[in-house]
Design an enzyme around this catalytic site. Structure first.
Site, PDB file in Angstrom:
ATOM      1  CG  HIS A 169       8.911  40.757  71.490  1.00  0.00           C
ATOM      2  ND1 HIS A 169       9.498  40.386  72.666  1.00  0.00           N
ATOM      3  CD2 HIS A 169       9.855  41.441  70.801  1.00  0.00           C
ATOM      4  CE1 HIS A 169      10.752  40.830  72.687  1.00  0.00           C
ATOM      5  NE2 HIS A 169      10.991  41.480  71.563  1.00  0.00           N
ATOM      6  CG  ASP A 180       3.627  43.901  73.419  1.00  0.00           C
ATOM      7  OD1 ASP A 180       3.986  45.097  73.437  1.00  0.00           O
ATOM      8  OD2 ASP A 180       4.412  42.954  73.207  1.00  0.00           O
ATOM      9  CD  GLN A 196       7.680  47.516  67.473  1.00  0.00           C
ATOM     10  OE1 GLN A 196       7.788  48.534  66.791  1.00  0.00           O
ATOM     11  NE2 GLN A 196       8.729  46.935  68.036  1.00  0.00           N
ATOM     12  CE  LYS A 242      10.380  47.936  71.638  1.00  0.00           C
ATOM     13  NZ  LYS A 242      11.450  47.286  70.890  1.00  0.00           N
ATOM     14  CB  CYS A 281      12.540  38.967  70.214  1.00  0.00           C
ATOM     15  SG  CYS A 281      14.195  39.468  70.646  1.00  0.00           S
TER      16      CYS A 281
HETATM   17  N1  7TS Z   1       6.779  43.570  72.596  1.00  0.00           N
HETATM   18  C1  7TS Z   1       6.977  43.979  71.336  1.00  0.00           C
HETATM   19  C2  7TS Z   1       5.840  43.973  70.362  1.00  0.00           C
HETATM   20  C3  7TS Z   1       8.233  44.436  70.950  1.00  0.00           C
HETATM   21  O1  7TS Z   1       8.429  44.854  69.700  1.00  0.00           O
HETATM   22  C4  7TS Z   1       9.297  44.411  71.893  1.00  0.00           C
HETATM   23  C5  7TS Z   1      10.687  44.814  71.519  1.00  0.00           C
HETATM   24  C6  7TS Z   1       9.010  44.004  73.196  1.00  0.00           C
HETATM   25  C7  7TS Z   1       7.746  43.573  73.517  1.00  0.00           C
HETATM   26  C8  7TS Z   1      10.042  44.042  74.283  1.00  0.00           C
HETATM   27  O2  7TS Z   1      10.371  45.353  74.581  1.00  0.00           O
HETATM   28  P1  7TS Z   1      11.533  45.685  75.649  1.00  0.00           P
HETATM   29  O3  7TS Z   1      11.703  47.160  75.538  1.00  0.00           O
HETATM   30  O4  7TS Z   1      11.035  45.255  76.969  1.00  0.00           O
HETATM   31  O5  7TS Z   1      12.736  44.931  75.183  1.00  0.00           O
HETATM   32  N2  7TS Z   1      10.969  44.624  70.146  1.00  0.00           N
HETATM   33  C9  7TS Z   1      12.184  44.673  69.562  1.00  0.00           C
HETATM   34  C10 7TS Z   1      12.347  44.550  68.194  1.00  0.00           C
HETATM   35  O6  7TS Z   1      11.436  44.406  67.378  1.00  0.00           O
HETATM   36  N3  7TS Z   1      13.645  44.618  67.908  1.00  0.00           N
HETATM   37  O7  7TS Z   1      14.325  44.779  69.054  1.00  0.00           O
HETATM   38  C11 7TS Z   1      13.431  44.807  70.092  1.00  0.00           C
END
Ligand code: 7TS
Length: 427
Positions: free
Chosen positions: A144, A221, A224, A247, A385
């Site tokens: 990401h 990370d 997911q 999430k 992203c």
């Molecule tokens: N890393 C991964 C693997 C992610 O899927 C996401 C967000 C982030 C980092 C960032 O997370 P945040 O909560 O700090 O924004 N992924 C997604 C997505 O797949 N669709 O919208 C956000």
């Protein structure tokens, strides 16, 4: 993840998509999520965008209301009743996160705004303390942007090198290539546990073992990964682990950085100000140890409490049960989607979590997303992203269905019906 979601052993009690069983009462689970019973455009909402953010169970919504209705106050700074109640509940959230990750100490749980801030914190505090020109950080081709850009900023600032582990045509992490990239110059391997764009599960235990053999640290990370299967940071033997609360069926505005205590205490603070200091004079300031060292200012109080309740919620169902349920839905969805003429799944790795990116011949993903939305089906379209992943597969965008613990085979059918209609409309 002890067991990647698609290698969880299936038992007769746990592998049934829609049907309620003793181990997995899907109707009862769905009833916990108020939003799932609403309609959009006169159709039942079919929410398949859990990778972007998951819906919240009643238990989390009620816990947050309760904070504000019953005992809200700032934390760590009041002798009065509400402050003590809030502090106890807030620190209770930290303790639940520590148990959830099997962290050796609650002091290792840093609350952040989300995974993005957690990674930026490590890049800023660990990176600026320990990296110098010529050092190498390894990431993968399926990160990401949140796990790419902070390291690029360090490259610009410090002159470090950034190496990228390629992925194969199925979206598998190419382990041999990774081994070739490792060298004594490698100081950090920062990779995703599960790809948000492809669903690929990275063989993180082996990644960590090889990195440690070279003396490099590893950041995972886990955005997911944590919603889909149990994670044990001690068993993984990882150094940093990050995820976002929203999430994991928790609120937005709260995330986690877990790090080894000695590492955290060797790092310079990220942000500075109130609550993270031991003493301040105009000549000199000294800092507290982790976690407070990295939590300057008033934290996200109700959100941390809500995250703790979300963790209680998934643990009551059982991460292994969730993994088995989602695996059943993933398998069913994969089979059904492949019956659609012109549909190609992007990301067919050996091990996958419940995420399917796809392309429908002749239909732009944004048109697809808008069309299925009118049938009540929420999928994400775009580059997720993860633009380098899109480049790798030669597409500008994909459509993505990402499943959560409440999704059913019936909802997969609704997606497939909506896609058949889309195909006819544009065909
Ligand atoms: N890393 C991964 C693997 C992610 O899927 C996401 C967000 C982030 C980092 C960032 O997370 P945040 O909560 O700090 O924004 N992924 C997604 C997505 O797949 N669709 O919208 C956000």
């Amino acid at each position: 993840m002890n067991k990647p979601s698609n290698v969880v052993e299936m038992t007769p009690e746990t592998n049934l998509g829609d049907n309620s069983t003793a181990a997995y009462d899907i109707e009862k689970i769905r009833a916990d999520f108020p939003i799932l019973s609403r309609e959009v455009y006169g159709k039942p909402l079919v929410y398949l965008d859990n990778g972007a953010s998951a819906q919240k169970p009643r238990q989390v919504i009620d816990a947050i209301s309760e904070v504000f209705e019953q005992y809200y106050s700032n934390v760590h700074r009041g002798v009065h009743w509400t402050s003590q109640q809030s502090t106890t509940a807030f620190e209770g959230g930290r303790s639940k996160v520590a148990k959830f990750l099997n962290a050796p100490s609650e002091n290792e749980i840093i609350f952040t705004r989300g995974a993005t801030e957690s990674i930026n914190l490590v890049a800023h505090s660990w990176g600026r303390t320990f990296l110098k020109a010529g050092d190498e950080v390894i990431i993968s081709h399926m990160e990401h942007h949140a796990n790419i850009v902070p390291w690029q900023m360090l490259r610009q600032e410090l002159g470090i090198d950034l190496k990228v582990v390629p992925i194969d045509d199925d979206g598998n992490f190419m382990f041999d290539e990774y081994e070739n990239l490792l060298s004594p110059k490698t100081k950090l391997v920062a990779v995703t546990h599960v790809s948000n764009a492809l669903g690929s599960v990275v063989p993180v235990k082996d990644v960590i073992e090889k990195a440690h053999a070279q003396g490099a640290l590893v950041l995972l990370d886990g955005c997911q990964a944590v919603p889909h299967a149990a994670v044990d940071v001690q068993d993984l033997d990882v150094d940093f682990y990050v995820f976002s609360g929203h999430k994991l069926y928790g609120p937005t505005g709260i995330g986690v950085l877990w790090g080894r205590e000695d590492l955290l205490n060797s790092m310079t603070p990220y942000q500075t100000g109130g609550e993270m200091i031991s003493s301040v004079t105009f000549e000199k300031t000294t800092f507290k140890k982790a976690p407070h060292r990295f939590e300057a200012g008033t934290p996200a109080i109700a959100e941390a409490i809500g995250l703790g309740v979300a963790i209680d919620y998934v643990q009551a169902i059982g991460l292994d049960n969730i993994a088995a349920h989602e695996h059943g839905v993933l398998q069913y969805a994969t089979e059904r989607l492949l019956t659609i003429e012109g549909l190609k799944i992007i990301g067919t790795a050996k091990e996958k979590a419940a995420i399917i990116s796809f392309d429908l011949d002749g239909v732009h993903p944004h048109d697809l997303g808008t069309f299925v939305d009118r049938a009540g089906v929420a999928v994400r379209v775009g580059h997720h992203c993860a633009q380098p992943v899109m480049d790798r597969f030669g597409v500008a965008a994909t459509a993505r269905a990402s499943f959560g613990l409440y999704n059913t085979r019936g909802e997969v059918d609704a997606l497939v019906d909506a896609l058949e209609e889309t195909r006819k409309f544009f065909g």
